[in-house]
Each structure stands twice: as structure tokens, then as C-alpha cells.
Design an enzyme around this catalytic site. Structure first.
Site, PDB file in Angstrom:
ATOM      1  N   PRO A 151       6.183  -8.286 -21.178  1.00 32.11           N
ATOM      2  CA  PRO A 151       7.336  -9.049 -21.692  1.00 32.11           C
ATOM      3  C   PRO A 151       8.344  -9.293 -20.575  1.00 32.11           C
ATOM      4  CG  PRO A 151       7.461  -6.745 -22.390  1.00 32.11           C
ATOM      5  CD  PRO A 151       6.126  -6.919 -21.708  1.00 32.11           C
ATOM      6  N   LEU A 152       8.808 -10.536 -20.474  1.00 32.06           N
ATOM      7  CA  LEU A 152       9.714 -10.924 -19.383  1.00 32.06           C
ATOM      8  C   LEU A 152      10.866 -11.739 -19.936  1.00 32.06           C
ATOM      9  CD1 LEU A 152       6.880 -12.099 -16.987  1.00 32.06           C
ATOM     10  CD2 LEU A 152       8.393 -10.151 -16.546  1.00 32.06           C
ATOM     11  N   THR A 153      12.062 -11.252 -19.755  1.00 27.85           N
ATOM     12  CA  THR A 153      13.255 -11.989 -20.178  1.00 27.85           C
ATOM     13  C   THR A 153      13.460 -13.174 -19.238  1.00 27.85           C
ATOM     14  OG1 THR A 153      14.283 -10.109 -21.239  1.00 27.85           O
ATOM     15  CG2 THR A 153      15.763 -11.803 -20.404  1.00 27.85           C
ATOM     16  N   ALA A 211      11.405  -9.994 -24.963  1.00 23.59           N
ATOM     17  CA  ALA A 211      12.285  -9.300 -25.898  1.00 23.59           C
ATOM     18  C   ALA A 211      13.098 -10.303 -26.706  1.00 23.59           C
ATOM     19  CB  ALA A 211      13.214  -8.372 -25.132  1.00 23.59           C
ATOM     20  N   GLN A 246       7.763  -9.209 -28.727  1.00 23.43           N
ATOM     21  CA  GLN A 246       8.513  -7.969 -28.533  1.00 23.43           C
ATOM     22  C   GLN A 246       9.848  -8.047 -29.274  1.00 23.43           C
ATOM     23  OE1 GLN A 246      10.450  -6.731 -24.886  1.00 23.43           O
ATOM     24  NE2 GLN A 246       9.291  -4.816 -24.905  1.00 23.43           N
ATOM     25  N   TYR A 284      17.708   0.027 -24.050  1.00 16.95           N
ATOM     26  CA  TYR A 284      18.194  -0.734 -25.204  1.00 16.95           C
ATOM     27  C   TYR A 284      18.266   0.215 -26.412  1.00 16.95           C
ATOM     28  CZ  TYR A 284      17.657  -4.194 -21.683  1.00 16.95           C
ATOM     29  OH  TYR A 284      17.789  -4.864 -20.491  1.00 16.95           O
ATOM     30  N   ARG A 308       6.605  -0.087 -26.675  1.00 15.46           N
ATOM     31  CA  ARG A 308       6.837   0.043 -25.229  1.00 15.46           C
ATOM     32  C   ARG A 308       7.867   1.133 -24.975  1.00 15.46           C
ATOM     33  NH1 ARG A 308       6.264  -3.084 -20.263  1.00 15.46           N
ATOM     34  NH2 ARG A 308       8.241  -3.487 -19.208  1.00 15.46           N
ATOM     35  N   GLY A 323       3.921  -8.214 -14.798  1.00 18.43           N
ATOM     36  CA  GLY A 323       5.141  -8.961 -15.081  1.00 18.43           C
ATOM     37  C   GLY A 323       5.335 -10.101 -14.105  1.00 18.43           C
TER      38      GLY A 323
HETATM   39  C1  PHB Z   1      15.712  -7.661 -17.454  1.00 21.82           C
HETATM   40  O1  PHB Z   1      15.575  -8.878 -17.578  1.00 21.82           O
HETATM   41  O2  PHB Z   1      16.334  -7.179 -16.520  1.00 21.82           O
HETATM   42  C2  PHB Z   1      15.101  -6.768 -18.437  1.00 21.82           C
HETATM   43  C3  PHB Z   1      14.941  -7.187 -19.745  1.00 21.82           C
HETATM   44  C4  PHB Z   1      14.349  -6.355 -20.648  1.00 21.82           C
HETATM   45  C5  PHB Z   1      13.899  -5.144 -20.226  1.00 21.82           C
HETATM   46  C6  PHB Z   1      14.043  -4.725 -18.940  1.00 21.82           C
HETATM   47  C7  PHB Z   1      14.652  -5.553 -18.034  1.00 21.82           C
HETATM   48  O3  PHB Z   1      13.294  -4.333 -21.082  1.00 21.82           O
END
Ligand code: PHB
Length: 356
Positions: free
Chosen positions: A23-25, A56, A98, A179, A224, A311
Site C-alpha cells: 500500500p502506497l499513499t 490506506a 487497506q 496510525y 499489516r 513499495g
Molecule cells: C507515508 O506516506 O509516509 C505513509 C503512509 C502510510 C503509512 C506509512 C507511511 O502506513
């Protein structure tokens, strides 16, 4: 011996390989935390992953911790996400969503002035986040009352239901990286007394309630965790004890996979969290954080893990599994465009073969 390209049974899904997308923001949602066609194109390009874990996503309105992060708490978002799940399925892939609550990493400037909430009133120190008014320090969160926690559990449950309505194959619960659920788990951020604080089995109570509730809505649930990660000012007095306890306890729940970050973004907290999980947990174990293809192949062949999630390599290489298969060179990720906006550094990384 299994390889990166051995199929993997995950619940009822037959995954074609063991190269997952982490998962990648990416902060590409439209106004109102709405996933749109650009996100569908990005995920569709990456459908060759054994499994995509989509970024996420907010389960409850008013808890945003990244500008332009997506949500899954209203009908428009369900319809927006359907573009993504259709694009991935059309291309033959599998995708889970996620689910998260940002907890103390949320900021009033992203949430109409609302103060963030957390297990204890301790702010994230030494880090900043990007808001509509530039870089800002994190603020002091308000301590959640025990009576407020059922609404959070319900938020996760309804979000899982919404994810299934949007066509996802399942969900991953975000219990990592500081989180909300992770902030309850670890004793550096959870100083509560009462049923949700104190010993591990009480700090884990909120997470376990969420897992139980979400399991009623989806046939495929993963989790996770990142017991060693110091990111977001996190720490625990006994990370190995915490993960060992959880690895055993999770066998009593329908947690199909455990997605484990093996280290610390900040490189400070050391330890082996994979071995105790492998020893005690009976589900699928997916490792993540800084693996090369060679290291991932060795970890899978030795039986240490079942799959590895990539990632930044997946971000920059939509056809990452095919590149691994051919031993081809990789595109380099460009951190300047990680968090948007727009298609540059998002949907324009080239594949070896032209994509539709
Ligand atoms: C981030 O984008 O820095 C990031 C987002 C969600 C995470 C960890 C890092 O779980």
C-alpha cells in the site's frame, strides 16, 4: 521450493505470483477524498502483482492524515473505487483495500478544524506533514473515551462492507506505522488505564474488535503490522513480545495474511520480527521493506515468508513482476512526485511493453 513466480493460495484466491504491491499513499484522490479515473489507470497498470494492496483509505470522515487521500465512507467513493477494481480485474489482477484511521497523525487543517484523537494525549514529535497551508507540526491529540471506541469499530466494519460493494477482493486492516490501531498497540503511545490500556492483551483489544467486526463483512481479511517502525514517533518497550503474542492470538481469527514490515523507516529499532511470526502464526506471511528481487526469492525459497510486498519499486515499475522474470533493469522512483498531484510520476512510468 517455491519461487517468486509460484502461485499462492490466499483464501479462495489463487494468486499468480508472490510479488505483491505494498500500500502506497499517493494523494491522487479528487476533492472529497474521491477516487477517480486516474487512480483506476494507475492500479490497472499494476495488475500483474500477485496481489495489489491499495493505499490506506479513510474509514470515517473527518480523520484525514494526508491531503487528497481516498475514503470509503460514502456512495460516491464506492462508485469511484469501482473504476479501480474493474480496471484491475479486467487486466486479470487481484486487489484488496487497506482500511485505516489516521489517529494522531490527522491534522485540524485537513479536517475542518477537528482535533485528532488517539489512545493518549501525546503528540507526534519531530515530524511534519503537508497541509493546504504548507508543512505543519503535528498537534496534540485528544484522548478517546472508551465509550467512543464502538463507533470506530463500526466505522471499520462499514468500510469493509463498502469495499466489498466497490468490488474489492478483500481488505487489509492498517495496524502499522503509528496510525490509530498501532498507537493503541504500542506502549510508547498508549498510556491508558482501563480495558484498552496496560498489558498487551488490553492494548490489542481495539485491533481485535476491529478484526472481528470486519471479518463479518468480507471473505478475505489481512492485517499489516510494523512492530519495529519508529516512524510517527512510535516505540514499544517489547516489540518482539508484542508481535509474538499477536502472532499466536491472530490464529483465533480469520486473518488470512499478516503483512509485516520487517524494520524501521528510521533505522533505529533493530530486531527479528519475522521469525516469531513464522513460528507461531498459521496464515500467509508477507514481508515488506527494502527487499531486492534476489533477497525476496531467497526468503520465499527458504520458507521464511510466503510472499514479499514491494513499495517504491512497484510505484516506478508498473510491470515489476515481468521485469523480475526477465532480469530487466528497473525504473527509479522519483520521490518528488510521490505525493502528487496529477499523472506525472504516477501513471507515466514506462513498462517494457506498451500498455493500453
Ligand atoms: C507515508 O506516506 O509516509 C505513509 C503512509 C502510510 C503509512 C506509512 C507511511 O502506513
Amino acid at each position: 521450493m517455491p519461487s517468486l513466480f509460484s502461485p499462492l493460495q490466499l483464501g479462495t484466491l489463487q494468486l499468480p505470483n508472490r510479488i505483491w504491491m505494498a500500500p502506497l499513499t499517493r494523494c491522487r484522490a479528487e476533492e472529497g477524498h474521491l477516487p477517480g479515473p486516474l487512480m483506476a489507470q494507475y492500479y490497472g497498470q499494476r495488475a500483474g502483482a500477485g496481489l495489489i494492496v491499495a493505499e490506506a483509505t479513510m474509514v470515517l470522515e473527518g480523520n484525514s492524515s494526508f491531503w487528497h487521500e481516498p475514503g470509503i465512507y460514502n456512495q460516491a467513493q464506492i462508485e469511484g473505487w469501482r473504476l479501480t477494481t474493474e480496471a484491475v480485474h479486467r487486466a486479470g489482477g487481484h486487489i484488496v483495500l487497506q482500511l485505516w484511521h489516521g489517529g494522531r497523525a490527522c491534522h485540524p487543517l485537513l479536517n475542518a478544524g477537528r482535533q485528532p484523537v488517539a489512545p493518549s494525549p501525546i503528540a507526534i514529535s519531530g515530524e511534519t506533514l503537508h497541509t493546504p497551508e504548507g508543512k505543519q507540526a503535528y498537534v496534540l491529540p485528544r484522548e478517546l473515551r472508551d465509550e467512543e471506541l464502538p463507533a470506530i469499530v463500526e466505522g471499520f466494519r462499514l468500510a469493509a462492507r463498502a469495499a466489498m460493494a466497490a468490488g474489492f477482493d478483500g481488505v487489509e486492516i492498517h495496524g502499522a506505522n503509528g496510525y490509530l490501531l498501532d498507537a493503541f498497540l504500542r506502549d510508547g503511545s498508549n498510556r491508558r488505564s482501563g480495558p484498552y490500556g496496560g498489558p498487551i492483551e488490553q492494548r490489542a483489544r481495539l485491533l481485535l474488535e476491529v478484526l472481528e467486526a470486519v471479518a463479518t463483512e468480507t471473505p478475505l481479511m489481512g492485517l499489516r503490522l510494523s512492530p519495529l517502525n519508529g516512524y510517527n514517533a512510535m516505540g514499544d518497550s517489547d516489540p518482539i513480545g508484542l508481535i509474538t503474542w499477536l502472532a499466536q492470538r491472530l490464529n483465533q481469527l480469520p486473518v488470512a495474511y499478516l503483512h509485516l514490515m520487517r524494520g524501521d523507516f528510521l533505522g533505529q529499532q533493530q530486531g527479528d520480527v519475522l521469525s516469531p511470526v513464522r513460528e507461531h502464526y498459521k496464515g500467509v506471511l508477507v514481508a515488506n521493506m527494502g527487499y531486492t528481487a534476489e533477497e525476496a526469492a531467497a526468503a520465499i525459497a527458504s520458507g521464511a515468508v510466503d510472499a514479499v510486498a514491494f513499495g517504491s519499486a512497484f510505484l516506478a515499475n508498473p510491470d515489476l513482476p515481468e521485469r523480475f522474470r526477465r532480469g530487466a533493469a528497473l525504473n527509479n522512483p522519483d520521490p518528488a512526485s510521490f505525493y502528487g498531484p496529477g499523472p506525472v510520476g504516477y501513471t507515466d512510468y514506462p513498462s517494457l511493453e506498451p500498455q493500453p
